[in-house]
Write a protein that holds these residues in place. Structure first.
Motif, mmCIF file in Angstrom:
data_model
loop_
_atom_site.group_PDB
_atom_site.id
_atom_site.type_symbol
_atom_site.label_atom_id
_atom_site.label_comp_id
_atom_site.label_asym_id
_atom_site.label_seq_id
_atom_site.Cartn_x
_atom_site.Cartn_y
_atom_site.Cartn_z
ATOM 1 N N ASP A 132 0.847 -1.201 0.000
ATOM 2 C CA ASP A 132 0.000 0.000 0.000
ATOM 3 C C ASP A 132 0.882 1.250 0.000
ATOM 4 O OD1 ASP A 132 -3.160 0.667 0.581
ATOM 5 O OD2 ASP A 132 -1.800 2.260 1.238
ATOM 6 N N ASN A 143 -23.801 6.087 3.630
ATOM 7 C CA ASN A 143 -25.078 5.661 3.045
ATOM 8 C C ASN A 143 -25.496 4.311 3.609
ATOM 9 O OD1 ASN A 143 -23.389 3.952 1.708
ATOM 10 N ND2 ASN A 143 -23.785 4.741 -0.330
ATOM 11 N N ILE A 178 2.620 0.752 -6.196
ATOM 12 C CA ILE A 178 2.607 -0.148 -7.356
ATOM 13 C C ILE A 178 2.630 0.738 -8.591
ATOM 14 C CG2 ILE A 178 1.273 -1.863 -8.638
ATOM 15 C CD1 ILE A 178 0.147 -2.820 -5.979
ATOM 16 N N LEU A 229 -13.650 0.468 -5.302
ATOM 17 C CA LEU A 229 -14.189 1.673 -5.933
ATOM 18 C C LEU A 229 -13.744 1.740 -7.405
ATOM 19 C CD1 LEU A 229 -15.720 4.359 -5.425
ATOM 20 C CD2 LEU A 229 -13.518 5.406 -4.951
ATOM 21 N N VAL A 246 -18.619 -1.333 1.968
ATOM 22 C CA VAL A 246 -17.793 -1.986 2.987
ATOM 23 C C VAL A 246 -18.348 -3.353 3.379
ATOM 24 C CG1 VAL A 246 -16.964 -1.760 5.368
ATOM 25 C CG2 VAL A 246 -16.896 0.211 3.829
HETATM 26 C C1 LIG Z 1 -18.185 9.691 -1.741
HETATM 27 C C2 LIG Z 1 -18.268 8.234 -1.398
HETATM 28 C C3 LIG Z 1 -19.001 7.808 -0.296
HETATM 29 C C4 LIG Z 1 -19.075 6.457 0.024
HETATM 30 N N1 LIG Z 1 -19.813 6.069 1.091
HETATM 31 C C5 LIG Z 1 -19.882 4.769 1.425
HETATM 32 C C6 LIG Z 1 -20.648 4.347 2.564
HETATM 33 O O1 LIG Z 1 -21.264 5.154 3.229
HETATM 34 N N2 LIG Z 1 -20.696 3.026 2.873
HETATM 35 C C7 LIG Z 1 -20.014 2.106 2.141
HETATM 36 O O2 LIG Z 1 -20.072 0.925 2.456
HETATM 37 N N3 LIG Z 1 -19.286 2.466 1.049
HETATM 38 C C8 LIG Z 1 -19.210 3.771 0.678
HETATM 39 N N4 LIG Z 1 -18.481 4.137 -0.424
HETATM 40 C C9 LIG Z 1 -17.916 3.095 -1.316
HETATM 41 C C10 LIG Z 1 -16.585 2.475 -0.847
HETATM 42 O O3 LIG Z 1 -16.751 1.775 0.366
HETATM 43 C C11 LIG Z 1 -15.470 3.489 -0.681
HETATM 44 O O4 LIG Z 1 -15.258 4.165 -1.884
HETATM 45 C C12 LIG Z 1 -14.125 2.835 -0.279
HETATM 46 O O5 LIG Z 1 -13.225 3.851 0.123
HETATM 47 C C13 LIG Z 1 -13.520 2.053 -1.439
HETATM 48 O O6 LIG Z 1 -12.397 1.376 -0.978
HETATM 49 P P1 LIG Z 1 -11.190 1.006 -1.961
HETATM 50 O O7 LIG Z 1 -10.259 0.179 -1.142
HETATM 51 O O8 LIG Z 1 -11.739 0.451 -3.214
HETATM 52 O O9 LIG Z 1 -10.523 2.421 -2.362
HETATM 53 P P2 LIG Z 1 -9.779 3.527 -1.499
HETATM 54 O O10 LIG Z 1 -10.523 3.856 -0.278
HETATM 55 O O11 LIG Z 1 -9.486 4.663 -2.415
HETATM 56 O O12 LIG Z 1 -8.393 2.844 -1.073
HETATM 57 C C14 LIG Z 1 -7.381 2.582 -2.027
HETATM 58 C C15 LIG Z 1 -6.116 2.116 -1.333
HETATM 59 O O13 LIG Z 1 -5.126 1.856 -2.333
HETATM 60 C C16 LIG Z 1 -3.913 2.493 -1.979
HETATM 61 N N5 LIG Z 1 -3.232 2.864 -3.232
HETATM 62 C C17 LIG Z 1 -3.639 3.744 -4.164
HETATM 63 N N6 LIG Z 1 -2.774 3.774 -5.197
HETATM 64 C C18 LIG Z 1 -1.807 2.884 -4.908
HETATM 65 C C19 LIG Z 1 -0.635 2.430 -5.603
HETATM 66 N N7 LIG Z 1 -0.316 2.880 -6.816
HETATM 67 N N8 LIG Z 1 0.137 1.492 -5.010
HETATM 68 C C20 LIG Z 1 -0.191 1.000 -3.780
HETATM 69 N N9 LIG Z 1 -1.278 1.390 -3.098
HETATM 70 C C21 LIG Z 1 -2.082 2.312 -3.652
HETATM 71 C C22 LIG Z 1 -4.301 3.690 -1.139
HETATM 72 O O14 LIG Z 1 -3.235 4.070 -0.266
HETATM 73 C C23 LIG Z 1 -5.513 3.134 -0.383
HETATM 74 O O15 LIG Z 1 -5.127 2.497 0.809
HETATM 75 C C24 LIG Z 1 -18.394 5.484 -0.774
HETATM 76 C C25 LIG Z 1 -17.669 5.927 -1.882
HETATM 77 C C26 LIG Z 1 -17.606 7.280 -2.195
HETATM 78 C C27 LIG Z 1 -16.819 7.695 -3.400
#
Ligand SMILES: Cc1cc2nc3c(=O)[nH]c(=O)nc-3n(C[C@H](O)[C@H](O)[C@H](O)COP(=O)(O)OP(=O)(O)OC[C@H]3O[C@@H](n4cnc5c(N)ncnc54)[C@H](O)[C@@H]3O)c2cc1C
Length: 476
Positions: free
Chosen positions: A46, A64, A137, A399, A422
């Motif tokens: 990460d 939400n 990455i 996401l 989540v």
């Molecule tokens: C505005 C909004 C509100 C939301 N509200 C909710 C909610 O209320 N309830 C719910 O269940 N879900 C919600 N979601 C959906 C979802 O749970 C979240 O978007 C969540 O943060 C997605 O997790 P993720 O791990 O896909 O992405 P992220 O949270 O963006 O995490 C990405 C990870 O990858 C790492 N990373 C990034 N680039 C690199 C790289 N090149 N190399 C290594 N590591 C890297 C970052 O450090 C980070 O740790 C919401 C989404 C949005 C956009």
């Protein structure tokens, strides 16, 4: 090409330890699958110095989902020992005390970060899982049955060779997607309109929004939010609350699909006078109205105010709704006019996955096939390239990627997007990925190992936790 670099081999890399990547690790620990994954070799990579929460806690909005959704996995008896310290945690009790209400995402973030740190400490200590934080990455090469994952830590490159890669680096909002979406509807923006990603605006405080947009309000510039989802209504409220005091009077909301509201059942929807399609908008399994695509909690309250009174929440800022599905010529014409004079356009039209460079072994670029709301992947998040070929061993479900609706769990037929959140990360979405990764690793383990010659040297410059690989003197 890369000169001399350090190389490590493993069974699985979890790239990105935000809520999606961590969801897989929570689930693997909860179900006991972590032991088997670790036996094959498991490296978590990460970019952050404190992996575990990604961006979720940065959004200055209400969740939400209710607090209970975030607690469900944490109170599993199988996790009792690991999560015992949470009993003393303020962040935990804050969510426990609002388990039937939607908490602020900043509060959810605090809880998930603490829980993630407990899980990461536990699996590193008990299962020899490696955690590479502050490691980016940069590129992934899909070479036959292996993934070559190039990572960078404090300016030094390393290659990880892995049989499988769970890649959830978060999402991005590409302005080109907004422009081509508008173009497909016969709409366009003036060249000087500022397109702002809701993803960054939703992470700004009211003061930061005032600092950014104060001059536009002072000049009477017009604001348009594009989209009709949870993010769009959260954006509408944040911008109205922040800019009302400095003179903002109206925000336009330009949306293609109808504004959909969530109800637990059709009776509740009828009682609220909500008009919906009794077949297309109702989940046949749960009976819920707009189960996947409907506004919930705070966004639902804002949506209702907008639909019923034409104002954003309790503010005096008017919301002008314009639907651009092509069914109403007057609304199309008004939207075109609004966009032609837009000073600021806020993009709330979904996410694309954030990806490193993806290439095949022969150097050609791989682009992943997209569908509405995410990637064209199978139920285990395994994507297709542009030609439709599946990239076995690669899994994305966070996401910008999401997963298709599971017919066993159901959804409303009118919902055409991808599912992510989540609870899914902690349960159904990651379960299928874990099964698929373990199946692949078991298949490879049953084949005879190829002969590889590696030259060993001392790994200067990498922190101790990264040492243990081999220096390679070759180009890719
Ligand atoms: C505005 C909004 C509100 C939301 N509200 C909710 C909610 O209320 N309830 C719910 O269940 N879900 C919600 N979601 C959906 C979802 O749970 C979240 O978007 C969540 O943060 C997605 O997790 P993720 O791990 O896909 O992405 P992220 O949270 O963006 O995490 C990405 C990870 O990858 C790492 N990373 C990034 N680039 C690199 C790289 N090149 N190399 C290594 N590591 C890297 C970052 O450090 C980070 O740790 C919401 C989404 C949005 C956009």
């Amino acid at each position: 090409m890369y000169g001399k670099f350090l190389e490590t081999s493993t069974g699985c890399v979890v790239g990105g330890a935000g809520p999606a990547g961590m969801g897989l690790l929570f689930n693997a620990l909860r179900t006991g699958a972590i032991a088997e994954m670790a036996q094959y070799g498991l490296i978590i990579v990460d970019a952050s110095a404190t992996p575990g929460i990604g961006r979720l806690g940065d959004y200055q909005i209400t969740a939400n989902s209710v607090g209970d959704v975030f607690l469900d996995c944490l109170r599993d008896p199988a996790m009792a020992e690991v999560f015992a310290p949470l009993q003393e945690s303020e962040a935990y009790w804050r969510i426990r005390n609002q388990d039937q209400q939607a908490p602020l995402l900043s509060q959810v973030g605090e809880l998930l970060l603490e829980a993630s740190q407990l899980v990461l400490d536990h699996i590193v200590a008990h299962y020899s899982v490696q955690l590479w934080s502050e490691t980016l990455i940069t590129e992934v090469i899909c070479d036959n049955d292996e993934y070559h994952i190039w990572v960078e830590h404090r300016g030094q490159m390393q290659r990880i060779r892995s049989r499988s890669l769970v890649l959830n680096l978060g999402g991005r909002q590409d302005p080109q997607c907004l422009l081509s979406g508008l173009k497909a509807q016969g709409l366009a923006l003036p060249p000087l309109a500022a397109i702002r990603s809701a993803d960054s605006l939703l992470r700004m405080s009211p003061q930061a929004l005032r600092d950014t947009f104060g001059p536009v309000v002072a000049q009477g510039g017009s604001f348009s939010v594009i989209g009709g989802s949870h993010s769009a209504f959260s954006m509408l409220e944040n911008i109205a609350v922040a800019l009302e005091s400095i003179g903002l009077e109206q925000v336009n909301l330009i949306h293609r699909s109808p504004i959909r509201l969530f109800y637990e059942n059709v009776e509740q929807a009828h009682a609220n006078g909500y008009v919906f399609d009794p077949v297309a908008d109702v989940c046949p399994i749960s009976g819920r109205v707009n189960r996947s695509g409907g506004l919930r909690y705070r966004a639902l309250a804002v949506g209702r105010e907008v639909l019923e009174r034409g104002f954003v929440g309790t503010t005096s800022v008017r919301a002008r709704l314009l639907q651009v599905d092509g069914s109403d010529a007057a609304q199309m014409c008004a939207a075109s006019e609004v966009l032609q004079h837009a000073a600021v356009v806020m993009q709330c039209t979904g996410y694309q996955p954030l990806l490193p460079l993806l290439r095949r072994g022969d150097g050609t670029a791989i682009s992943l096939r997209q569908v509405t709301g995410g990637l064209d992947s199978d139920p285990s998040g395994c994507p297709c390239d542009d030609s439709g070929k599946r990239l076995h061993g690669l899994h994305l479900f966070g996401l910008g990627s999401g997963l298709g609706v599971d017919p066993l769990l159901g959804s409303e037929p009118s919902f055409s997007g991808r599912i992510y959140g989540v609870w899914q990360f902690h349960h159904d979405a990651s379960r299928v990925v874990i099964d698929s990764v373990l199946q692949r690793l078991a298949d490879f383990a049953s084949r005879p190992a190829p002969q590889v010659h590696l030259e060993m040297e001392v790994a200067h410059g990498w922190p101790e936790r990264l040492v243990g690989g081999d220096w390679i003197e070759a180009a890719t």
